[in-house]
Write a protein that holds these residues in place. Sequence first.
Motif, PDB file in Angstrom:
ATOM      1  N   SER A 227      46.397  31.303  26.571  1.00 31.89           N
ATOM      2  CA  SER A 227      44.951  31.364  26.811  1.00 31.89           C
ATOM      3  C   SER A 227      44.534  32.526  27.696  1.00 31.89           C
ATOM      4  O   SER A 227      43.335  32.795  27.835  1.00 31.89           O
ATOM      5  CB  SER A 227      44.467  30.055  27.450  1.00 31.89           C
ATOM      6  OG  SER A 227      44.683  28.962  26.581  1.00 31.89           O
ATOM      7  N   TYR A 266      36.977  36.154  35.822  1.00 28.61           N
ATOM      8  CA  TYR A 266      36.862  35.675  34.451  1.00 28.61           C
ATOM      9  C   TYR A 266      38.033  34.747  34.109  1.00 28.61           C
ATOM     10  O   TYR A 266      37.834  33.621  33.617  1.00 28.61           O
ATOM     11  CB  TYR A 266      36.824  36.850  33.473  1.00 28.61           C
ATOM     12  CG  TYR A 266      36.867  36.421  32.018  1.00 28.61           C
ATOM     13  CD1 TYR A 266      35.721  35.944  31.387  1.00 28.61           C
ATOM     14  CD2 TYR A 266      38.068  36.463  31.294  1.00 28.61           C
ATOM     15  CE1 TYR A 266      35.765  35.531  30.060  1.00 28.61           C
ATOM     16  CE2 TYR A 266      38.110  36.058  29.971  1.00 28.61           C
ATOM     17  CZ  TYR A 266      36.963  35.589  29.366  1.00 28.61           C
ATOM     18  OH  TYR A 266      37.022  35.169  28.064  1.00 28.61           O
ATOM     19  N   GLU A 267      39.252  35.220  34.344  1.00 27.38           N
ATOM     20  CA  GLU A 267      40.424  34.395  34.043  1.00 27.38           C
ATOM     21  C   GLU A 267      40.504  33.189  34.967  1.00 27.38           C
ATOM     22  O   GLU A 267      40.943  32.109  34.568  1.00 27.38           O
ATOM     23  CB  GLU A 267      41.709  35.222  34.164  1.00 27.38           C
ATOM     24  CG  GLU A 267      41.844  36.341  33.136  1.00 27.38           C
ATOM     25  CD  GLU A 267      41.967  35.836  31.697  1.00 27.38           C
ATOM     26  OE1 GLU A 267      41.930  34.615  31.463  1.00 27.38           O
ATOM     27  OE2 GLU A 267      42.078  36.682  30.794  1.00 27.38           O
ATOM     28  N   GLU A 269      38.012  31.375  36.186  1.00 31.88           N
ATOM     29  CA  GLU A 269      37.128  30.334  35.674  1.00 31.88           C
ATOM     30  C   GLU A 269      37.627  29.790  34.335  1.00 31.88           C
ATOM     31  O   GLU A 269      37.545  28.571  34.077  1.00 31.88           O
ATOM     32  CB  GLU A 269      35.706  30.893  35.532  1.00 31.88           C
ATOM     33  CG  GLU A 269      34.674  29.875  35.070  1.00 31.88           C
ATOM     34  CD  GLU A 269      34.517  28.716  36.041  1.00 31.88           C
ATOM     35  OE1 GLU A 269      34.126  27.618  35.579  1.00 31.88           O
ATOM     36  OE2 GLU A 269      34.802  28.892  37.241  1.00 31.88           O
ATOM     37  N   ARG A 270      38.158  30.649  33.516  1.00 31.57           N
ATOM     38  CA  ARG A 270      38.678  30.228  32.205  1.00 31.57           C
ATOM     39  C   ARG A 270      39.833  29.243  32.365  1.00 31.57           C
ATOM     40  O   ARG A 270      39.909  28.227  31.654  1.00 31.57           O
ATOM     41  CB  ARG A 270      39.134  31.462  31.432  1.00 31.57           C
ATOM     42  CG  ARG A 270      39.686  31.189  30.035  1.00 31.57           C
ATOM     43  CD  ARG A 270      40.060  32.503  29.374  1.00 31.57           C
ATOM     44  NE  ARG A 270      40.757  32.313  28.123  1.00 31.57           N
ATOM     45  CZ  ARG A 270      40.151  32.091  26.946  1.00 31.57           C
ATOM     46  NH1 ARG A 270      38.836  32.021  26.904  1.00 31.57           N
ATOM     47  NH2 ARG A 270      40.852  31.950  25.840  1.00 31.57           N
ATOM     48  N   LYS A 273      38.649  25.718  33.536  1.00 30.20           N
ATOM     49  CA  LYS A 273      38.069  24.939  32.437  1.00 30.20           C
ATOM     50  C   LYS A 273      39.150  24.467  31.470  1.00 30.20           C
ATOM     51  O   LYS A 273      39.103  23.334  30.965  1.00 30.20           O
ATOM     52  CB  LYS A 273      37.023  25.770  31.695  1.00 30.20           C
ATOM     53  CG  LYS A 273      35.775  26.048  32.509  1.00 30.20           C
ATOM     54  CD  LYS A 273      34.779  26.906  31.733  1.00 30.20           C
ATOM     55  CE  LYS A 273      33.512  27.148  32.534  1.00 30.20           C
ATOM     56  NZ  LYS A 273      32.544  28.014  31.815  1.00 30.20           N
ATOM     57  N   ARG A 274      40.125  25.321  31.212  1.00 30.92           N
ATOM     58  CA  ARG A 274      41.184  24.977  30.252  1.00 30.92           C
ATOM     59  C   ARG A 274      42.038  23.825  30.772  1.00 30.92           C
ATOM     60  O   ARG A 274      42.444  22.949  30.003  1.00 30.92           O
ATOM     61  CB  ARG A 274      42.060  26.215  30.006  1.00 30.92           C
ATOM     62  CG  ARG A 274      42.968  26.075  28.800  1.00 30.92           C
ATOM     63  CD  ARG A 274      42.215  26.297  27.503  1.00 30.92           C
ATOM     64  NE  ARG A 274      43.100  26.132  26.362  1.00 30.92           N
ATOM     65  CZ  ARG A 274      43.161  25.036  25.625  1.00 30.92           C
ATOM     66  NH1 ARG A 274      42.367  23.997  25.880  1.00 30.92           N
ATOM     67  NH2 ARG A 274      43.980  24.962  24.593  1.00 30.92           N
TER      68      ARG A 274
END
Length: 395
Positions: A227, A266-267, A269-270, A273-274
Amino acid sequence: MAKEELPYELNDLFPHMVKWRRHLHRYPELSFQEEKTSRFIAERLLEMGCEVREKVGGYGLVAAIKGNLPGPVIALRADMDALPIQDEKDCEYASTVKGVMHACGHDGHTAALLAVASYYQKHREGLAGERRLLFQPAEESTPGGAVSMIRDGALEGADAVYGVHLWTPLPYGQVSSKPGAFMAATDEFTIEITGLGGHGGMPHKTIDTVIIGSALVQALQTIVSRSVNPLDSAVVTIGSFHAGTANNVIAEKCELKGTIRTFNEYERERIRKRIEQMVRHTCEMHGAKYQFDLRVGYPPVVNDEREAARFMQVGEQLFGAEAVQVSDAIMVAEDFSYYLQRVPGCFMFVGAGNEEVGASYAHHHPMFNFDERAMKDAASLLIAMAENYADEAEK
């Protein structure tokens, strides 16, 4: 303020650095509890004749040394908290506080900055601008002491900020840093899973949280590999897994604890969430309930490009070109990042490793120690960075 004066004066101050560091090592205090440590530092600063502001952002202190000449305001920072680790060293300055020790070098950072204070206090007449020394509490525990010190005005009017970390993976005599993202952002999370306990011989009557937790440990490891952009760096680590009480009982509850390390928002927050998506889907698939708690930690340490270039120049002048290294980015976190979000600056590693004096253990290890001579290098580097900036500002 001639640079050739630095080695001589800091050699003279070195025995004091050792004395101060060893006192702090004997009497460590945890994050947000540094009352006696703060008082000790304040007393030394007042003895030197420094102007001291106490209780800044908790137990923090700010010593403002103002010269007679116009110039920039340059902040220099040291952290001063200890860790909840039992000191296992056999030395005369071992920690006297059960379960608490300076296992990361903050006692050395403080001693070095006290030497810087002494140096500048003696040179006030020739000083251009202000040197603001920040003695910060609570670096080891979020939300960290940097945020509260900034909130209390520690950086107000500052033009630049510098900090050092005595670093045992780097041999004594060497220094390192890098431009841009240097140290990682860090977040912590806890996952609590509730299923249905029961007899180990009747699994079909239960919802087994050990199975669910194990599946999650495996699934979460795919986040970085599948991801996250392969050109970005990230870590998702499960450091704690607790479930069950007996060999023939299926656990009703399971708790996982982990950490996230990233270099960009960015990563960051990603991944957050993941993780929650995976927890929700895995628990729903097995019919279990869950609670996901995220504790947001420090942002990444991002050195100013120009100030990192200054480090390379100053480091070569002080220690020689062969001693200065461009560091790799590392996944360790530091709340110095908050200062760098407000003011241009640079965070730097000062080599403190030396097997001959037992300074070969990792940071946060019960046997941690460092080559005390590195404190002199740290003080020299901080002064030289500040004076190089001031000289450039004057031109």
